[in-house]
Design a protein around this motif. Structure first.
Motif, mmCIF file in Angstrom:
data_model
loop_
_atom_site.group_PDB
_atom_site.id
_atom_site.type_symbol
_atom_site.label_atom_id
_atom_site.label_comp_id
_atom_site.label_asym_id
_atom_site.label_seq_id
_atom_site.Cartn_x
_atom_site.Cartn_y
_atom_site.Cartn_z
ATOM 1 N N GLY A 140 0.812 -1.231 0.000
ATOM 2 C CA GLY A 140 0.000 0.000 0.000
ATOM 3 C C GLY A 140 0.834 1.265 0.000
ATOM 4 O O GLY A 140 0.545 2.214 -0.717
ATOM 5 N N PHE A 141 1.887 1.310 0.812
ATOM 6 C CA PHE A 141 2.724 2.504 0.900
ATOM 7 C C PHE A 141 3.919 2.426 -0.056
ATOM 8 O O PHE A 141 4.688 3.376 -0.157
ATOM 9 N N GLY A 142 4.094 1.272 -0.686
ATOM 10 C CA GLY A 142 5.229 1.121 -1.592
ATOM 11 C C GLY A 142 6.555 1.066 -0.855
ATOM 12 O O GLY A 142 7.557 1.637 -1.303
ATOM 13 N N LEU A 143 6.605 0.372 0.293
ATOM 14 C CA LEU A 143 7.867 0.237 1.029
ATOM 15 C C LEU A 143 8.726 -0.819 0.343
ATOM 16 O O LEU A 143 8.220 -1.643 -0.427
ATOM 17 N N ASP A 144 9.997 -0.792 0.649
ATOM 18 C CA ASP A 144 10.896 -1.785 0.069
ATOM 19 C C ASP A 144 10.827 -3.071 0.900
ATOM 20 O O ASP A 144 11.232 -3.067 2.068
ATOM 21 N N PRO A 145 10.334 -4.179 0.310
ATOM 22 C CA PRO A 145 10.193 -5.414 1.104
ATOM 23 C C PRO A 145 11.526 -5.900 1.652
ATOM 24 O O PRO A 145 11.562 -6.551 2.698
ATOM 25 N N LYS A 146 12.609 -5.547 0.962
ATOM 26 C CA LYS A 146 13.927 -6.007 1.445
ATOM 27 C C LYS A 146 14.322 -5.304 2.752
ATOM 28 O O LYS A 146 15.169 -5.784 3.488
ATOM 29 N N LYS A 147 13.722 -4.175 2.973
ATOM 30 C CA LYS A 147 14.056 -3.431 4.196
ATOM 31 C C LYS A 147 13.018 -3.657 5.294
ATOM 32 O O LYS A 147 12.960 -2.886 6.259
ATOM 33 N N ALA A 148 12.191 -4.671 5.107
ATOM 34 C CA ALA A 148 11.127 -4.917 6.095
ATOM 35 C C ALA A 148 11.526 -6.060 7.019
ATOM 36 O O ALA A 148 11.934 -7.121 6.566
ATOM 37 N N MET A 149 11.397 -5.814 8.314
ATOM 38 C CA MET A 149 11.599 -6.887 9.301
ATOM 39 C C MET A 149 10.221 -7.389 9.700
ATOM 40 O O MET A 149 9.458 -6.689 10.362
ATOM 41 N N LEU A 150 9.913 -8.595 9.260
ATOM 42 C CA LEU A 150 8.564 -9.108 9.466
ATOM 43 C C LEU A 150 8.576 -10.332 10.369
ATOM 44 O O LEU A 150 9.592 -11.022 10.483
ATOM 45 N N ILE A 151 7.444 -10.577 10.992
ATOM 46 C CA ILE A 151 7.316 -11.744 11.870
ATOM 47 C C ILE A 151 6.521 -12.803 11.108
ATOM 48 O O ILE A 151 5.293 -12.772 11.071
ATOM 49 N N ASN A 152 7.261 -13.692 10.462
ATOM 50 C CA ASN A 152 6.628 -14.743 9.669
ATOM 51 C C ASN A 152 6.692 -16.039 10.477
ATOM 52 O O ASN A 152 7.734 -16.689 10.540
ATOM 53 N N CYS A 153 5.572 -16.390 11.092
ATOM 54 C CA CYS A 153 5.572 -17.532 12.025
ATOM 55 C C CYS A 153 6.001 -18.825 11.351
ATOM 56 O O CYS A 153 6.528 -19.724 12.009
ATOM 57 N N ALA A 154 5.774 -18.925 10.042
ATOM 58 C CA ALA A 154 6.129 -20.167 9.348
ATOM 59 C C ALA A 154 7.643 -20.309 9.192
ATOM 60 O O ALA A 154 8.126 -21.372 8.813
ATOM 61 N N GLU A 155 8.367 -19.233 9.461
ATOM 62 C CA GLU A 155 9.824 -19.304 9.309
ATOM 63 C C GLU A 155 10.557 -19.170 10.647
ATOM 64 O O GLU A 155 11.772 -19.170 10.679
ATOM 65 N N VAL A 156 9.773 -19.039 11.720
ATOM 66 C CA VAL A 156 10.400 -18.814 13.020
ATOM 67 C C VAL A 156 10.376 -20.112 13.825
ATOM 68 O O VAL A 156 9.314 -20.629 14.146
ATOM 69 N N GLY A 157 11.531 -20.649 14.118
ATOM 70 C CA GLY A 157 11.640 -21.759 15.068
ATOM 71 C C GLY A 157 11.337 -23.143 14.536
ATOM 72 O O GLY A 157 11.392 -24.107 15.292
ATOM 73 N N LEU A 158 11.006 -23.271 13.263
ATOM 74 C CA LEU A 158 10.638 -24.597 12.751
ATOM 75 C C LEU A 158 11.854 -25.343 12.206
ATOM 76 O O LEU A 158 12.710 -24.766 11.540
ATOM 77 N N ASP A 159 11.896 -26.659 12.482
ATOM 78 C CA ASP A 159 12.907 -27.516 11.849
ATOM 79 C C ASP A 159 12.453 -27.823 10.432
ATOM 80 O O ASP A 159 11.253 -27.755 10.135
ATOM 81 N N ALA A 160 13.412 -28.205 9.590
ATOM 82 C CA ALA A 160 13.042 -28.574 8.215
ATOM 83 C C ALA A 160 12.035 -29.723 8.258
ATOM 84 O O ALA A 160 12.185 -30.664 9.036
ATOM 85 N N GLY A 161 11.005 -29.605 7.455
ATOM 86 C CA GLY A 161 9.995 -30.659 7.404
ATOM 87 C C GLY A 161 8.853 -30.448 8.381
ATOM 88 O O GLY A 161 7.789 -31.045 8.250
ATOM 89 N N ASP A 162 9.060 -29.586 9.368
ATOM 90 C CA ASP A 162 7.970 -29.306 10.317
ATOM 91 C C ASP A 162 7.072 -28.192 9.777
ATOM 92 O O ASP A 162 7.520 -27.337 9.016
ATOM 93 N N THR A 163 5.825 -28.232 10.213
ATOM 94 C CA THR A 163 4.917 -27.131 9.899
ATOM 95 C C THR A 163 4.339 -26.629 11.216
ATOM 96 O O THR A 163 4.422 -27.336 12.235
#
Lengths: 399, 356
Positions: A140-163
Motif C-alpha cells: 500500500g505505501f510502496g515500502l521496500d520489502p527487502k528493508k522490512a523486518m517481518l514476523i513470519n511464524c512459518a519461518e520462526v523456530g521450525l525444523d526442516a519438514g515441520d509445519t
C-alpha cells in the motif's frame, strides 16, 4: 515531567494544536503531550501528516506501524497524499497541515519493523498481522520489502519438514516447556522450537537496536492499555519476546481470529516496551478514537510510569504523543475543566452529569450535597462559578 | 436487544401493542465455524429419522411455507419448556434444513446429505476468522435470524413479525463500506411503509464505541426515516435509543429509566441463553466480561440501579407505593428522541466519525 515550554512539538503538531484550542499538556495532571482532533478521519489525517513530516526529515529511518481498525484513516490519508502529491489540491492540503509539498517523501528508503503477531498463525491467513502489514504497508505505501523486518511464524523456530500445524496441534503452545522437561517426542520438538523462537526474538531485537532503534512508532491502545501486545503488567524494559496475552486482549482479538476459543490459545510475539523506548528520539504516537477508550486513555496520560499502564513507558520519550478524538479525550480531567470554564452557559445535562458524578463520588444523595462538597470537586466548583447568580444549590440546579 | 429488552417486554405483554423485530444485518461474522459443525451434526442425525421423512412428505421445508417456519420455532420453544434437548435439537435441525434448501435449492435427501458433507468439509478446512464465501455468510446469518425468531417467539411474536433485511454494507471485511441509498436505505423505507411504526428502538452508541455496524445501521435508519417522513408527513415517531454491552449512557444523558426486577433478570437470562445459542458461549465477547452478554447486561443494569439509588436514596425504592419499584434491582437507561433529535444526533455523529 515536561513543562509546557519544554514540550517538543513538530510543525504539524503545532498547527493541529492551534486548531484544537488546548495546550499540548496540562501538568502536573497530564504526563505526556496530547492533541485532540474533531473526528476519526481527522485523527488519521494528523497521524498521516506527522508520519510524512517525520519521513521527510528522516529518510532511511526505522518505522513501526499498527494493524487493526484504528489506522483505517491513517492508511487512507497516507495513500491519498502519496498518490496525489503533485496535484494543486493536495499541495494546498499538505501546506495547510504543515508539510513542505516541495519535498516528496521517499518511503522506499525506510526500514519497516512489524510490531507484533499472533503465534502460531499461518502468514498466508488474511487475519495474520503479517498479511496485514504486507497488504496495507509494504504494498500500500510502496515500502521496500527487502528493508522490512517481518514476523513470519512459518519461518520462526521450525525444523526442516515441520509445519506450524504439525508442531503446535490445535495451536496450543505450552510456554512451561521453557522451564520443564519434555514428556514425549512432540514436546521435545516443541521445546526445541521455543528455544529457537526465543533466540529469534533476541536477534530481532538486536537488529532493531543495531539500526538505532525505532524512529517512528504509531500504535493504537488496547482496552487494558496494551501497546503492541505489551499487555497490562508488562515490564517497561521488556524486549521482543514470545508471550501470553490477557483476557481483554483475547476478547479484542476474538473477532479477527474467529472466536475467543481460538484467541485464548494463541500466544503472541511482540516487540517490547524497552524496544520502543531504546531510541530516546523515537517519535512515538498513540492514536485512539471513541468514548470506549476514554477511561484507559485518561488513566494512561494522567498516571506516573506504571506497569499497570504500558503506554506510560512512552513518557521517557520527549517526542511521544497521544492523538485523540474528542470522545477518547473526554475523561481528561484538566481539559474537561478547561472546557467548562470556557463555556458561557452550561447545559442542564452537563450540570446534571457533574452533580450525579459528585453524588456518586461522595456516596451521598443529591439532595444532601452541600457547598463544601461542591467546593471539594473542581468540576462542581466550576459550575458553581458559572451559575453564580443563583443563591442555593437547589435553585441553581433545578433538575 | 439486551439493552432494551426489559422495556420492550413490558410493552409487548399488552395485546393492543404490535411489535416487529427488524434485523438490518444478520451478524454472520459472530457465528463460529465450530458452532456450524455442531448443528450440522444434529441435522445429520435428524435427516434419517422418520419424523424428518414425514415432514418432507407434507412439503414442510418449502421456503415459502410460513406456517412451517413458525412450527420450527414452536418445536424449539416446546423443547425449552420441556427442558428436552431432543426437541430443541429437532427445532434447530428443521430450521437448518429449511435454510439449506433455501440457499442451495437441494430437494431430495441424497442431495441434502451431499450438501451437508460439503459444508462439514468446508468448516473443517477453513481457518477460523477467514472471510466466508457468500453462501456461507448467508447460512451463518440465517442461523442468527433463526435465533432472533426464537427469542421473540418467547414473547408470542411469530415469524411474520421478524423482518430480516441483510443490508449490503455488512460484508465481513475489516474496513466496511458505507450504507448506500439504493441498496440499504430504500428497503428500510419499504419496511416503514409496511409496519408504520410509532416507536423505533435502535442502538445509540457514542463515537466509535460500539460495533461499526451499529453506527452504519443508525445512519441507514436515519436516512430511511427522513424519506418516510417526507412521504407520509408523519413527525410523531419516537426513537428509543439504547446502549448495551459496548457502551453506556451516563444517567444525565438518559431520560427513560426502566426498573428491572429479579423476575425480569431471569427472563432475560433464560431468553438469551436458550435462544441465542451461537452467542451464549460468547465466542466474541467484550473485554469487560468473560461470559455471556446476558450476564454483562445484568451487571450493567445493576450498576445503573446502584448509581441512581445513591443519587435519590434507597428509601425511594424501598418505600415506594408500587411493588414494581420496590422490586427494582436493576435499571435500564434509554434516551428518547424525536425525529428531529435523531437527525441531529446522527448528523453530529457522522461529522465525528466520517468528517462529513
Amino acid at each position: 515531567m515536561p513543562e509546557q515550554s519544554k514540550i517538543r512539538l513538530s510543525r504539524v503538531e503545532r498547527i493541529s494544536l492551534k486548531s484544537s484550542h488546548f495546550k499540548a499538556i496540562y501538568p502536573p495532571t497530564e504526563k505526556i503531550k496530547t492533541i485532540i482532533v474533531n473526528s476519526f478521519p481527522a485523527l488519521g489525517e494528523l497521524a498521516a501528516l506527522r508520519f510524512i513530516e517525520w519521513v521527510q526529515a528522516n529518510p532511511g529511518g526505522v518505522i513501526a506501524l499498527p494493524t487493526g481498525k484504528t489506522p483505517e484513516y491513517f492508511i487512507k490519508w497516507v495513500i491519498h497524499f502519496l498518490k496525489t502529491w503533485d496535484t494543486g489540491e493536495t499541495r494546498v492540503e499538505l501546506e495547510k497541515g504543515g508539510i513542505d509539498p516541495g519535498k516528496r517523501p521517499d518511503l522506499k528508503t525506510l526500514h519497516f519493523v512489524q510490531i507484533d503477531e499472533f503465534y502460531p498463525i499461518n502468514p498466508d491467513q488474511h487475519n495474520s498481522f503479517y498479511y496485514y502489514v504486507n497488504h496495507y504497508y509494504i504494498e500500500g505505501f510502496g515500502l521496500d520489502p527487502k528493508k522490512a523486518m517481518l514476523i513470519n511464524c512459518a519461518e520462526v523456530g521450525l525444523d526442516a519438514g515441520d509445519t506450524l500445524e504439525s508442531l503446535w496441534q490445535n495451536n496450543v503452545v505450552d510456554l512451561s516447556l521453557r522451564y520443564r522437561h519434555e514428556k514425549n517426542s512432540l514436546e521435545l520438538k516443541q521445546k526445541r522450537a521455543l528455544g529457537k523462537i526465543d533466540q529469534w526474538c533476541q536477534e530481532y531485537e538486536e537488529k532493531i537496536r543495531s539500526m538505532g532503534g525505532i524512529g517512528f512508532f504509531l500504535g493504537g491502545i488496547g482496552p487494558d492499555g496494551h501497546i503492541g501486545f505489551n499487555i497490562r503488567g508488562s515490564d517497561h524494559f521488556s524486549s521482543t519476546r514470545l508471550t501470553e496475552t490477557n483476557y481483554e486482549t483475547q476478547a479484542a482479538a476474538a473477532q479477527d481470529l474467529g472466536g475467543i476459543e481460538i484467541s485464548r490459545k494463541r500466544k503472541v510475539i511482540t516487540i517490547g516496551l524497552g524496544t520502543l523506548t531504546y531510541n530516546r528520539e523515537c517519535t512515538a504516537v498513540i492514536i485512539a478514537a471513541g468514548e470506549a477508550k476514554a477511561n484507559i486513555v485518561a488513566a494512561t496520560i494522567q498516571s506516573e510510569p506504571n506497569t499497570l499502564f504500558p503506554a506510560t513507558a512512552l513518557q521517557a520519550l520527549p517526542n511521544a504523543a497521544f492523538y485523540l478524538t474528542k470522545g477518547a479525550a473526554c475523561r481528561l480531567e484538566e481539559r474537561e475543566i478547561t472546557l467548562i470554564a470556557r463555556k458561557k452557559t452550561i447545559s442542564n445535562e452537563m450540570v446534571e452529569k457533574i452533580i450525579i458524578d459528585l453524588a456518586i463520588k461522595k456516596q451521598k444523595r443529591i439532595i444532601d450535597l452541600d457547598q463544601e462538597g461542591f467546593n471539594s470537586d473542581r468540576q462542581a466548583k466550576e459550575i458553581i462559578k458559572n451559575r453564580t447568580t443563583m443563591t442555593s444549590c437547589s435553585a441553581a440546579f433545578p433538575i | 436487544m439486551l439493552g432494551c429488552l426489559p422495556y420492550i417486554v413490558r410493552h409487548v405483554r399488552s395485546a393492543t401493542n404490535t411489535h416487529y423485530f427488524i434485523t438490518l444485518t444478520s451478524g454472520f461474522t459472530a457465528v463460529a465455524n465450530h458452532y456450524m459443525q455442531r448443528i450440522l451434526t444434529l441435522l445429520k442425525e435428524f435427516i434419517d429419522s422418520p419424523d424428518c421423512a414425514a415432514l418432507m412428505e407434507e412439503n414442510y421445508f418449502d421456503p415459502e411455507n410460513i406456517d412451517a417456519r413458525n412450527r420450527d420455532v414452536w418445536q424449539y420453544l416446546d423443547g425449552v419448556a420441556a427442558n428436552a434437548n431432543t426437541m430443541k435439537n429437532e427445532g434447530t435441525s428443521r430450521r437448518l434444513l429449511r435454510n439449506l434448501i433455501t440457499i442451495y435449492k437441494v430437494q431430495d435427501i441424497d442431495s441434502i446429505k451431499l450438501c451437508i458433507i460439503e459444508l462439514e468439509d468446508y468448516f473443517k478446512s477453513q481457518y477460523p476468522g477467514k472471510k466466508d464465501r457468500n453462501d456461507i455468510q448467508q447460512l451463518k446469518g440465517m442461523c442468527r435470524e433463526w435465533e432472533a425468531e426464537c427469542l421473540w417467539g418467547y414473547f408470542g411474536w411469530d415469524c411474520s413479525y421478524m423482518l430480516h433485511q441483510r443490508l449490503g454494507f455488512y460484508t465481513g471485511d475489516i474496513f466496511m463500506e458505507e450504507p448506500t441509498l439504493e441498496r440499504d436505505v430504500t428497503p428500510l423505507v419499504k419496511v416503514m411503509e409496511k409496519i408504520q411504526p410509532d416507536v423505533i428502538t435502535v442502538a445509540l452508541d457514542p463515537e466509535a464505541s460500539g460495533p461499526d455496524t451499529h453506527y452504519k445501521v443508525l445512519q441507514a435508519l436515519t436516512e430511511a426515516l427522513k424519506r418516510y417522513e417526507i412521504k407520509t408527513g408523519r413527525t410523531d415517531i419516537k426513537i428509543w435509543g439504547y446502549r448495551n454491552v459496548w457502551s453506556r449512557f451516563h444517567p444525565a444523558e438518559a431520560d427513560i429509566f426502566v426498573p428491572v426486577s429479579l423476575n425480569m433478570f431471569s427472563i432475560m437470562q433464560s431468553a438469551f441463553m436458550s435462544t441465542f445459542i451461537s452467542q451464549k458461549d460468547a465466542s466474541f465477547p467484550t473485554y469487560e466480561h468473560d461470559g455471556p452478554f446476558s450476564e454483562l447486561a445484568q451487571k450493567i443494569q445493576v450498576e445503573q440501579y446502584q448509581q441512581i439509588k445513591v443519587c435519590i436514596g434507597r428509601a425511594w425504592f424501598n418505600e415506594h407505593l408500587s411493588p414494581l419499584i420496590r422490586a427494582t434491582r436493576g435499571l435500564v437507561f434509554l434516551k428518547e428522541l424525536s425525529l428531529e433529535e435523531l437527525y441531529h444526533h446522527s448528523r453530529r455523529l457522522r461529522q465525528v466519525i466520517e468528517n462529513r
